[in-house]
Design an enzyme around this catalytic site. Structure first.
Site, PDB file in Angstrom:
ATOM      1  N   LYS A  58       0.870  -1.182   0.000  1.00  0.00           N
ATOM      2  CA  LYS A  58       0.000   0.000   0.000  1.00  0.00           C
ATOM      3  C   LYS A  58       0.906   1.232   0.000  1.00  0.00           C
ATOM      4  CE  LYS A  58      -3.583   2.792   0.793  1.00  0.00           C
ATOM      5  NZ  LYS A  58      -4.427   3.179  -0.363  1.00  0.00           N
ATOM      6  N   THR A  59       0.497   2.266  -0.674  1.00  0.00           N
ATOM      7  CA  THR A  59       1.310   3.481  -0.720  1.00  0.00           C
ATOM      8  C   THR A  59       1.501   4.056   0.690  1.00  0.00           C
ATOM      9  OG1 THR A  59       0.474   3.985  -2.936  1.00  0.00           O
ATOM     10  CG2 THR A  59       1.469   5.800  -1.705  1.00  0.00           C
ATOM     11  N   ASN A  82     -13.365   3.852  -5.547  1.00  0.00           N
ATOM     12  CA  ASN A  82     -12.844   3.985  -4.184  1.00  0.00           C
ATOM     13  C   ASN A  82     -12.483   5.432  -3.911  1.00  0.00           C
ATOM     14  OD1 ASN A  82      -9.746   4.483  -3.616  1.00  0.00           O
ATOM     15  ND2 ASN A  82      -9.858   3.394  -5.585  1.00  0.00           N
ATOM     16  N   CYS A 143      -2.519   9.204  -7.377  1.00  0.00           N
ATOM     17  CA  CYS A 143      -3.715   8.902  -6.580  1.00  0.00           C
ATOM     18  C   CYS A 143      -4.793   9.951  -6.848  1.00  0.00           C
ATOM     19  CB  CYS A 143      -3.385   8.892  -5.090  1.00  0.00           C
ATOM     20  SG  CYS A 143      -4.872   8.654  -4.091  1.00  0.00           S
ATOM     21  N   LYS A 177       4.146   5.137 -11.170  1.00  0.00           N
ATOM     22  CA  LYS A 177       2.736   4.759 -11.355  1.00  0.00           C
ATOM     23  C   LYS A 177       2.010   5.919 -12.018  1.00  0.00           C
ATOM     24  CE  LYS A 177      -1.006   2.135 -10.153  1.00  0.00           C
ATOM     25  NZ  LYS A 177      -1.316   1.547  -8.856  1.00  0.00           N
ATOM     26  N   GLY A 277      -5.916  -5.949  -9.305  1.00  0.00           N
ATOM     27  CA  GLY A 277      -6.319  -4.988  -8.283  1.00  0.00           C
ATOM     28  C   GLY A 277      -7.695  -5.288  -7.735  1.00  0.00           C
ATOM     29  N   THR A 278      -8.703  -4.712  -8.371  1.00  0.00           N
ATOM     30  CA  THR A 278     -10.070  -4.793  -7.855  1.00  0.00           C
ATOM     31  C   THR A 278     -10.536  -6.231  -7.643  1.00  0.00           C
ATOM     32  OG1 THR A 278     -10.510  -2.732  -9.003  1.00  0.00           O
ATOM     33  CG2 THR A 278     -12.429  -3.995  -8.327  1.00  0.00           C
TER      34      THR A 278
END
Ligand code: RRO
Length: 315
Positions: A58-59, A82, A143, A177, A277-278
């Site tokens: 996680k970031t 999200n 993000c 990213k 991911g999801t």
């Protein structure tokens, strides 16, 4: 692990990502799989067949963050939005508490970091880069849920300046990213490559919102969020294809990878490896499903190894 139920010779799935050796091409998307919680729940059983060939944390940020007010999630017909807001323990607690156990997962560890200034990024890169057991650093400049002073992920010049300030601080691979929320992500990727990035990963989530039909309000506490899941796959494939054509560094492709077939689509679009991911929220074993399904899909297409598919080009 090769699928014992499939007939035919084993497909060699081994690969590497800018020098990081990987037993297969399936990673997790940052923030979509809590490996430490899974280890608590499943014990060492988890490590015997870890869902991913490399793990992306996680970031983390320099200071701890509580994240956004609720609601934080909205399910869509083919994915979710999200608005998590980057909750994390901060650099010190991450290094003291989480980093050690994350280096014991048995797969290469990539630590994802984000800051609202270049000196903040530098502090994170220096601290994480100096720790044993870290194979790479992902710079999250994309993000959608954090308002930072940096618009670095949207501007080639800003990416150049950031990478130039960080490149000398670590010998570890730096993976940028990318945001999908720009017209030409390949320009950002090319700037990152020219300034010393070792790889790029994409896509992060697409800016989105959800309206509560019973009130005049957004469903999401922060007003908006990021869309992910199968709904975004066509967008992700187009961006992965454009970025792969524009740079020579490897691309981590993600956005709606749910099975072997969708993973192969990303490889054929130019990704060296993919990230799930999801789908991890729906099935915590999605990483294995994608890996085994990819092996099957490669076999069906007549590829004898992942490398053959990576080398093939779209006509
Ligand atoms: O925590 C989040 O809200 C979040 C992050 Br850091 C990110 O990179 N992408 C995303 O969709 N959510």
């Amino acid at each position: 692990m090769n699928d014992p139920g499939r007939s035919g010779p084993a497909i060699d799935l081994s690969t590497d990502l800018c020098g990081i050796p990987l037993a297969g091409p399936v990673l997790n998307g940052s923030g979509t799989f809590d490996a430490l919680a899974a280890r608590k729940a499943f014990g060492d059983e988890l490590l015997n067949d870890f869902p991913f060939a490399g793990f992306v944390s996680k970031t983390i940020t320099v200071e701890p963050r509580a994240g956004n007010p609720p609601h934080r999630l909205w399910e869509t017909p083919s994915g979710m939005i999200n608005s998590i807001g980057l909750p994390n323990p901060g650099l010190s607690a991450f290094c003291e508490r989480d980093l050690g156990p994350l280096t014991e997962l048995g797969v290469p560890l990539i630590v994802s970091v984000m800051a609202d200034s270049a000196p903040g990024f530098a502090e994170l890169v220096e601290a994480v880069g100096g720790r044993d057991g870290v194979s790479g650093i992902e710079l999250n400049v994309s993000c959608p849920n954090v308002h930072s002073g940096l618009i670095v992920g949207e501007q080639p010049d800003e990416i150049t300046a950031l990478l130039e300030s960080l490149r000398g601080l670590t010998d570890l691979p730096l993976i940028v990213k990318l945001t999908p929320n720009v017209a030409n992500p390949e320009l950002i990727a090319a700037a990152a490559e020219a300034a010393g990035a070792d790889a790029v990963s994409l896509i992060n989530t697409i800016k989105a919102t959800a309206i509560d039909p019973d009130s005049n309000r957004s469903w999401l506490g922060a007003g908006g969020g990021g869309l992910s899941g199968p709904a975004v796959r066509p967008v992700a494939l187009a961006q992965v294809r454009a970025v792969s054509a524009a740079v020579s560094i490897p691309v981590v492709g993600m956005g709606g990878v749910t099975d072997g077939s969708s993973a192969l689509e990303f490889i054929l679009a130019g990704a060296r490896v993919v990230a799930v991911g999801t789908e991890n929220f729906r099935d915590p074993r999605a990483g294995q499903v994608v890996r085994d399904g990819l092996e099957e899909a490669l076999h069906r297409r007549g590829f004898s190894s992942l490398a053959e598919a990576q080398a093939s080009t779209l006509s």
